[in-house]
Design a protein around this motif. Structure first.
Motif, short mmCIF file in Angstrom:
data_model
loop_
_atom_site.label_atom_id
_atom_site.label_comp_id
_atom_site.label_asym_id
_atom_site.label_seq_id
_atom_site.Cartn_x
_atom_site.Cartn_y
_atom_site.Cartn_z
N THR A 11 0.82 -1.21 0.00
CA THR A 11 0.00 0.00 0.00
C THR A 11 0.85 1.26 0.00
OG1 THR A 11 -0.11 0.14 2.43
CG2 THR A 11 -1.79 -1.20 1.32
N SER A 12 2.16 1.11 0.15
CA SER A 12 3.04 2.28 0.24
C SER A 12 4.28 2.07 -0.59
CB SER A 12 3.44 2.52 1.71
OG SER A 12 4.45 3.51 1.80
N SER A 13 4.75 3.14 -1.24
CA SER A 13 5.98 3.04 -2.02
C SER A 13 7.19 2.79 -1.12
CB SER A 13 6.19 4.31 -2.86
OG SER A 13 6.34 5.45 -2.03
N THR A 14 7.07 3.12 0.16
CA THR A 14 8.18 2.91 1.09
C THR A 14 8.53 1.43 1.23
OG1 THR A 14 7.55 4.87 2.35
CG2 THR A 14 8.96 3.28 3.47
N SER A 33 -1.79 1.90 -4.94
CA SER A 33 -1.88 3.33 -5.13
C SER A 33 -1.47 3.61 -6.57
CB SER A 33 -0.98 4.08 -4.15
OG SER A 33 -1.19 5.47 -4.21
N SER A 78 0.22 -0.21 5.70
CA SER A 78 0.25 0.66 6.86
C SER A 78 -1.08 0.51 7.59
CB SER A 78 0.44 2.11 6.42
OG SER A 78 -0.70 2.55 5.68
N GLU A 259 10.40 7.00 -1.28
CA GLU A 259 10.47 5.56 -1.52
C GLU A 259 11.70 4.92 -0.86
OE1 GLU A 259 10.76 2.88 -5.57
OE2 GLU A 259 9.27 4.48 -5.45
#
Length: 373
Positions: A11-14, A33, A78, A259
């Motif tokens: 769910t996150s580019s991180t 996303s 997250s 990221e």
């Protein structure tokens, strides 16, 4: 979740670099996303070629991939994404103190468990932690008895409202944060404003430009952790006049800051060190990856869609870390062992050229607060 998994989403580019570090790009089936926020040339190339789906509810028509139909076994999420299919919560990537930066990077080992990639994960965190320590030692050699570099850290937000009816303000820096931790490690001292902010947005305080100029009058370096606000005149600042004002749109681009900055704190440390001590021989050869010299009008970085094939000729190629290997550059008589201890009590060791903690026989402990599989 049954391991090893072979199909995942995030769910996150991180979280994307963790998957790349582990050599599992092909396991990523969907990014929950829009891909306009993704920096990785290889993942963008795979998305372009239909190998990775994206979720974009605002697209026309909306893009809402069926993760179950894609066979997704785990969605790394997250707290905001726990309604996703087979969601797995990654808690510590919120960069909570203490030891915020290394604790977050350590999460590659947790993600690695899902792929049975413990060996690759251990190698990744060993590189990051060892390089962090060796970079800190190089910085210590530069600083010695010098006064810390005074750092103004603020980003402009045009939607803030001020008491005098005007709009726009600058974020207020706080101590005991991930950026204060890295600034200190890089030989700097964060300026924490002691004034009551004149502006606010959704309850958060913001400084007016007049307040910023007063608070940052003595700053040696000014860093905006977001795109620079070109319509704001801060040319009277000492940092501006010295040509030491930076934003996060350097060679790797602003998307890459969000990221990879989180998962490669050693590279961020090197960026700040070069910005703080640009002429230091101990740091010779290092280059900024994310920080862009605003005064010099350096170009905004990043890889264009047209250059994806050149930037990623092989989607199965090993992950390339952003940092320079400082441990390989340090020359010492002895090679102390850096020990990396997790909350499970296991310890891995590696020979590193030197480090402040290792040289004194210390052990760096990186806590991982994650639920067991």
């Amino acid at each position: 979740v049954e391991v090893p998994v072979t199909a995942v989403a995030t769910t996150s580019s991180t979280y994307l670099p963790f998957i790349e570090m582990l050599g599992e790009r092909r396991a990523l089936k969907s990014y929950q996303s829009s891909f306009q926020y993704v920096s990785s040339p290889c993942l963008r190339k795979m998305h372009r070629d239909g190998m990775i789906a994206e979720k974009d509810a605002w697209a026309d028509p909306p893009k809402l991939p069926d993760l179950e139909a894609l066979g997704v076994q785990a969605t790394f999420a997250s707290s905001w994404g726990m309604d996703e299919h087979n969601a797995v919560l990654l808690t510590d990537t919120a960069e909570q103190q203490p030891n915020a930066v290394l604790k977050t990077a350590e999460y590659v080992e947790y993600v690695g468990l899902y792929f049975n990639r413990e060996k690759e994960a251990a190698a990744a965190i060993e590189h990051i932690v060892g390089n962090w320590l060796c970079t800190k030692e190089a910085v210590a050699g530069v600083v010695q008895d010098k006064a810390p570099v005074k750092v103004l850290w603020a980003q402009y937000w045009g939607s803030a409202t001020c008491g005098d009816g005007s709009s726009g303000g600058w974020s207020v820096a706080s101590g005991n944060t991930w950026y204060s931790e890295i600034i200190e490690a890089a030989g700097g001292s964060l300026i924490v404003p002691g004034v009551e902010a004149a502006c606010e947005s959704w309850g958060a305080p913001y400084l007016s430009t007049a307040q910023l100029l007063e608070v940052g009058a003595d700053a040696d370096v000014f860093i905006s952790p977001g795109p620079w606000a070109a319509d704001q005149d801060v040319s009277s600042l000492k940092a501006w006049q010295a040509g030491r004002v930076f934003d996060n749109q350097g060679p790797n681009g602003a998307n890459d800051w969000f990221e990879r900055r989180v998962v490669e704190p050693d590279a961020v440390l090197q960026d700040l060190a070069v910005a703080f001590y640009p002429g230091a021989t101990e740091l010779e050869g290092l280059s900024r990856k994310w920080l862009r010299d605003v005064v010099a009008e350096e170009p905004v970085g990043g890889v264009s869609d047209e250059d994806l094939d050149a930037a990623c000729p092989d989607i199965d190629a090993p992950y390339e870390f952003s940092s320079t290997d400082m441990c390989a550059r340090l020359v010492v008589d002895n090679e102390p062992t850096v020990e990396i201890t997790t909350t499970e009590g296991s310890t891995s060791s590696s020979k590193k050229s030197s480090s402040p903690d290792a040289a004194s026989g210390g052990i760096i402990a990186v806590a991982v607060l994650a639920s067991a599989l």
